[in-house]
Design a protein around this motif. Structure first.
Motif, PDB file in Angstrom:
ATOM      1  N   LEU A 260      16.997 -11.501  39.832  1.00 25.07           N
ATOM      2  CA  LEU A 260      15.971 -11.697  39.075  1.00 25.07           C
ATOM      3  C   LEU A 260      16.065 -10.530  37.777  1.00 25.07           C
ATOM      4  CD1 LEU A 260      12.727 -12.902  41.169  1.00 25.07           C
ATOM      5  CD2 LEU A 260      14.070 -14.068  39.318  1.00 25.07           C
ATOM      6  N   LEU A 261      16.358  -9.371  38.365  1.00 22.48           N
ATOM      7  CA  LEU A 261      16.568  -8.150  37.541  1.00 22.48           C
ATOM      8  C   LEU A 261      17.855  -8.191  36.654  1.00 22.48           C
ATOM      9  CD1 LEU A 261      15.577  -5.270  40.314  1.00 22.48           C
ATOM     10  CD2 LEU A 261      14.562  -5.906  38.127  1.00 22.48           C
ATOM     11  N   HIS A 262      18.930  -8.885  37.347  1.00 26.66           N
ATOM     12  CA  HIS A 262      20.155  -9.284  36.505  1.00 26.66           C
ATOM     13  C   HIS A 262      19.793 -10.069  35.230  1.00 26.66           C
ATOM     14  CE1 HIS A 262      24.275 -10.142  35.466  1.00 26.66           C
ATOM     15  NE2 HIS A 262      24.037 -11.380  35.587  1.00 26.66           N
ATOM     16  N   LEU A 263      18.773 -11.039  35.601  1.00 23.76           N
ATOM     17  CA  LEU A 263      18.577 -12.012  34.388  1.00 23.76           C
ATOM     18  C   LEU A 263      17.400 -11.211  33.430  1.00 23.76           C
ATOM     19  CD1 LEU A 263      18.111 -15.178  36.439  1.00 23.76           C
ATOM     20  CD2 LEU A 263      19.995 -14.650  34.927  1.00 23.76           C
ATOM     21  N   GLU A 264      16.918 -10.096  33.755  1.00 20.71           N
ATOM     22  CA  GLU A 264      16.101  -9.312  33.135  1.00 20.71           C
ATOM     23  C   GLU A 264      14.664 -10.072  32.833  1.00 20.71           C
ATOM     24  OE1 GLU A 264      18.189  -8.221  29.290  1.00 20.71           O
ATOM     25  OE2 GLU A 264      19.245  -6.618  30.531  1.00 20.71           O
ATOM     26  N   VAL A 265      14.386 -10.868  33.775  1.00 22.50           N
ATOM     27  CA  VAL A 265      13.176 -11.492  33.644  1.00 22.50           C
ATOM     28  C   VAL A 265      11.942 -10.790  33.575  1.00 22.50           C
ATOM     29  CG1 VAL A 265      11.322 -13.181  35.201  1.00 22.50           C
ATOM     30  CG2 VAL A 265      13.824 -13.532  35.260  1.00 22.50           C
TER      31      VAL A 265
ATOM     32  N   PRO B 258      20.338 -17.961  22.085  1.00 16.68           N
ATOM     33  CA  PRO B 258      19.066 -17.698  21.902  1.00 16.68           C
ATOM     34  C   PRO B 258      18.777 -16.256  21.296  1.00 16.68           C
ATOM     35  CG  PRO B 258      19.264 -18.833  24.005  1.00 16.68           C
ATOM     36  CD  PRO B 258      20.335 -18.406  23.699  1.00 16.68           C
ATOM     37  N   PRO B 259      18.035 -15.982  20.272  1.00 17.26           N
ATOM     38  CA  PRO B 259      17.887 -14.681  19.617  1.00 17.26           C
ATOM     39  C   PRO B 259      17.512 -13.745  20.789  1.00 17.26           C
ATOM     40  CG  PRO B 259      17.040 -16.327  18.291  1.00 17.26           C
ATOM     41  CD  PRO B 259      17.191 -17.010  19.485  1.00 17.26           C
ATOM     42  N   GLU B 260      16.864 -13.679  21.442  1.00 13.29           N
ATOM     43  CA  GLU B 260      16.114 -12.903  22.677  1.00 13.29           C
ATOM     44  C   GLU B 260      17.509 -12.471  23.545  1.00 13.29           C
ATOM     45  OE1 GLU B 260      15.313 -17.012  24.762  1.00 13.29           O
ATOM     46  OE2 GLU B 260      15.082 -16.099  22.557  1.00 13.29           O
ATOM     47  N   LEU B 261      18.450 -13.173  23.677  1.00 15.99           N
ATOM     48  CA  LEU B 261      19.443 -12.769  24.547  1.00 15.99           C
ATOM     49  C   LEU B 261      20.551 -12.020  23.805  1.00 15.99           C
ATOM     50  CD1 LEU B 261      20.418 -15.941  26.716  1.00 15.99           C
ATOM     51  CD2 LEU B 261      19.027 -14.110  27.161  1.00 15.99           C
ATOM     52  N   GLY B 262      20.413 -11.742  22.563  1.00 17.19           N
ATOM     53  CA  GLY B 262      21.185 -10.698  21.868  1.00 17.19           C
ATOM     54  C   GLY B 262      21.601  -9.276  22.458  1.00 17.19           C
ATOM     55  N   PRO B 263      20.644  -8.522  23.076  1.00 22.36           N
ATOM     56  CA  PRO B 263      20.788  -7.233  23.665  1.00 22.36           C
ATOM     57  C   PRO B 263      21.735  -7.455  24.895  1.00 22.36           C
ATOM     58  CG  PRO B 263      18.662  -7.209  22.706  1.00 22.36           C
ATOM     59  CD  PRO B 263      19.190  -8.865  22.685  1.00 22.36           C
TER      60      PRO B 263
ATOM     61  N   ARG C  44      25.415  -8.517  23.932  1.00 26.42           N
ATOM     62  CA  ARG C  44      25.981  -7.207  23.501  1.00 26.42           C
ATOM     63  C   ARG C  44      26.690  -6.579  24.679  1.00 26.42           C
ATOM     64  NH1 ARG C  44      22.009  -7.012  19.490  1.00 26.42           N
ATOM     65  NH2 ARG C  44      20.830  -5.222  20.596  1.00 26.42           N
ATOM     66  N   ARG C  45      25.774  -6.185  25.636  1.00 27.17           N
ATOM     67  CA  ARG C  45      26.288  -5.561  26.696  1.00 27.17           C
ATOM     68  C   ARG C  45      27.473  -6.045  27.447  1.00 27.17           C
ATOM     69  NH1 ARG C  45      20.842  -4.430  27.712  1.00 27.17           N
ATOM     70  NH2 ARG C  45      20.557  -6.053  29.019  1.00 27.17           N
ATOM     71  N   VAL C  46      27.623  -7.478  27.360  1.00 28.10           N
ATOM     72  CA  VAL C  46      28.906  -8.043  27.881  1.00 28.10           C
ATOM     73  C   VAL C  46      30.203  -7.732  26.997  1.00 28.10           C
ATOM     74  CG1 VAL C  46      29.883 -10.275  28.325  1.00 28.10           C
ATOM     75  CG2 VAL C  46      27.447  -9.962  28.914  1.00 28.10           C
ATOM     76  N   TRP C  47      30.001  -7.751  25.619  1.00 31.50           N
ATOM     77  CA  TRP C  47      30.966  -7.455  24.901  1.00 31.50           C
ATOM     78  C   TRP C  47      31.568  -6.054  25.087  1.00 31.50           C
ATOM     79  CZ3 TRP C  47      33.383 -10.917  21.200  1.00 31.50           C
ATOM     80  CH2 TRP C  47      32.784 -12.028  21.042  1.00 31.50           C
ATOM     81  N   TRP C  48      30.679  -5.229  25.200  1.00 31.87           N
ATOM     82  CA  TRP C  48      31.227  -3.885  25.521  1.00 31.87           C
ATOM     83  C   TRP C  48      31.765  -3.543  27.053  1.00 31.87           C
ATOM     84  CZ3 TRP C  48      30.762  -3.442  20.923  1.00 31.87           C
ATOM     85  CH2 TRP C  48      29.702  -3.377  20.183  1.00 31.87           C
ATOM     86  N   ARG C  49      31.183  -4.307  27.946  1.00 31.63           N
ATOM     87  CA  ARG C  49      31.776  -4.152  29.372  1.00 31.63           C
ATOM     88  C   ARG C  49      33.055  -4.808  29.368  1.00 31.63           C
ATOM     89  NH1 ARG C  49      27.896  -6.965  32.062  1.00 31.63           N
ATOM     90  NH2 ARG C  49      26.485  -5.281  31.655  1.00 31.63           N
ATOM     91  N   HIS C  50      33.149  -6.041  28.979  1.00 31.39           N
ATOM     92  CA  HIS C  50      34.370  -6.928  29.350  1.00 31.39           C
ATOM     93  C   HIS C  50      35.210  -7.174  28.113  1.00 31.39           C
ATOM     94  CE1 HIS C  50      32.541  -7.754  33.034  1.00 31.39           C
ATOM     95  NE2 HIS C  50      31.592  -8.257  32.558  1.00 31.39           N
ATOM     96  N   GLY C  51      34.855  -6.570  26.924  1.00 33.17           N
ATOM     97  CA  GLY C  51      35.959  -6.842  25.807  1.00 33.17           C
ATOM     98  C   GLY C  51      36.519  -5.416  25.334  1.00 33.17           C
ATOM     99  N   THR C  52      37.462  -5.640  24.322  1.00 30.70           N
ATOM    100  CA  THR C  52      37.885  -4.041  23.797  1.00 30.70           C
ATOM    101  C   THR C  52      37.282  -4.041  22.366  1.00 30.70           C
ATOM    102  OG1 THR C  52      39.938  -5.415  22.952  1.00 30.70           O
ATOM    103  CG2 THR C  52      40.075  -4.642  25.230  1.00 30.70           C
ATOM    104  N   THR C  53      36.571  -4.879  21.853  1.00 35.02           N
ATOM    105  CA  THR C  53      36.173  -4.577  20.491  1.00 35.02           C
ATOM    106  C   THR C  53      35.110  -3.318  20.533  1.00 35.02           C
ATOM    107  OG1 THR C  53      35.050  -5.769  18.576  1.00 35.02           O
ATOM    108  CG2 THR C  53      34.004  -5.917  20.803  1.00 35.02           C
TER     109      THR C  53
END
Length: 411
Positions: A138-143, A317-322, A325-334
């Motif tokens: 539940l914490l991972h899903l940021e409920v 969904p817009p509320e999942l934006g933040p 973004r953390r996934v891009w930083w964690r698993h991407g090189t951009t």
């Protein structure tokens, strides 16, 4: 805001909640990492299976101990173990709250101080896995908010380490009494336990309220199955939803309900990447999907200095934006991610399970603006049946077509 709706028509149990979280896409390592920090690595095994109950699919989870367990765990020793473990503070606080509530309930029903409580069933390794795993998921899903349906507790009796006890289980009844929580009628259910102390304590510590779900736009659904065979589907559903009226949800339902299109507000994230392998890009795309992206796709692009790169796009969904973004930083090189708001029009759809001669198959129905309906079988179900029966996918698909043409019965 992440809203979670917990529907528990046949009761609550820790393993059912944990299975629903895994069905929602919570990675297994989110569950196992804090358990390893507690020194439990290698002392248990998670047996996760996709099953069906009364024709409805879901995940079933069982925790198997791989070594002998202590007869009981004193609350003081267990609390010390939890406090000393290198857990994230938010997770540690929630896990202690759940076990603390269980200790208070057990102390009340047995008539002694909470410090003297020695957990039996609740202190076994499966309860540790369930409570730590559910809180971590539940914490991972940021409920931010959880609304729980009113669970039936069961009737009859249950055999425990204390002998045969009446149902509702005394600890379940005490948690409901002490927190002012409702319990639904168990009339019509066969005798047996429906809501366990662990399930009730988790719901009591996480739910903002008990009762009917608010108006919301469902986004993702996870289904956890129980072990008992009932005269109905034995399951609970955990739905991540967007509250109607929240920013980004306005206009979510437009065009009427008679086959009208639905307008959905989305957030688009994009990045051009030229320094990652194809395997790395595939992993990034899957990570974005697991965190809630509705669509992820890529296309080749020509970048500066003639370099060939990949343009990766994710819609969410817009509320999942933040979170995304953390996934891009964690698993991407951009080093940068572009964002823009978009609307998309979608056809109203619903899912049903179709009974065929070869077995049940989930069907997604879309309603066209003129009222006609279009059906598409879930590819995963076709593959599963084909593999199980040794048939080709096309043979299974043909059988689905015949069942649809014959007006097959939905389950």
């Amino acid at each position: 805001m992440t809203l979670a709706l917990l529907d528990c028509p046949t009761g609550l149990a820790g393993n059912m909640l944990l299975a629903a979280l895994l069905d929602l896409g919570v990675p297994e390592e989110i569950i196992t990492a804090p358990l390893a920090a507690l020194g439990l690595e290698g002392r248990y095994r998670l047996r996760i299976e996709e099953r069906r109950s009364a024709g409805l699919r879901g995940l079933h989870l069982a925790v198997e101990a791989t070594e002998p367990q202590p007869h009981h765990r004193p609350w003081g020793a267990l609390r010390g173990q939890l406090q000393a473990a290198p857990l994230e503070p938010a997770l540690q606080q929630k896990v202690l709250a759940v076990f603390g509530l269980l200790a208070e309930a057990e102390a009340a029903v047995h008539g002694h101080a909470a410090e003297a409580v020695a957990f039996h069933e609740v202190g076994a390794i499966d309860a540790l896995v369930d409570i730590v795993g559910v809180c971590a998921g539940l914490l991972h899903l940021e409920v931010d908010q959880l609304v729980c349906g009113v669970p039936p507790a069961g009737h009859g009796r249950v055999v425990t380490a204390h002998g045969a006890l009446p149902l509702p289980a005394p600890a379940v009844l005490e948690i409901a009494r002490s927190r002012g929580l409702p319990l639904a009628s168990s009339e019509g259910f066969p005798a047996g336990e429906l809501t366990t102390p662990t399930g009730m304590a988790l719901a009591a510590c996480w739910a903002d309220r008990f009762g009917p779900s608010p108006a919301a736009l469902p986004l993702r659904v996870g289904v956890g199955l129980g072990s008992r065979q009932l005269d109905r589907a034995n399951l609970l559903r955990l739905t991540l939803a967007r509250p109607l009226g929240e920013a980004g949800a306005e206009g979510a339902i437009q065009g009427g309900s008679e086959g009208g299109e639905v307008r959905e507000a989305l957030l688009l994230q994009q990045a051009q990447i030229d320094d990652a392998t194809a395997e790395d890009l595939a992993y990034l795309a899957e990570a974005l999907r697991l965190e809630g992206a509705l669509e992820v796709f890529s296309q080749p692009v020509a970048m500066k200095k003639g370099r060939t790169g990949t343009l990766m796009t994710a819609l969410m969904p817009p509320e999942l934006g933040p979170r995304l973004r953390r996934v891009w930083w964690r698993h991407g090189t951009t080093l940068g991610v572009r964002e823009q708001r978009q609307d998309r029009w979608i056809l109203p759809r619903q899912s049903e399970t179709l009974a065929t001669r070869l077995g049940p198959v989930r069907i997604k129905w879309a309603t066209l603006p003129d009222g006609r309906r279009r059906a598409k079988a879930e590819h995963a179900d076709l593959v599963a049946l084909a593999a199980h029966l040794g048939r080709s996918i096309e043979e299974v698909r043909d059988e689905v077509r015949r069942a649809l043409a014959a007006g097959g019965e939905a389950q």
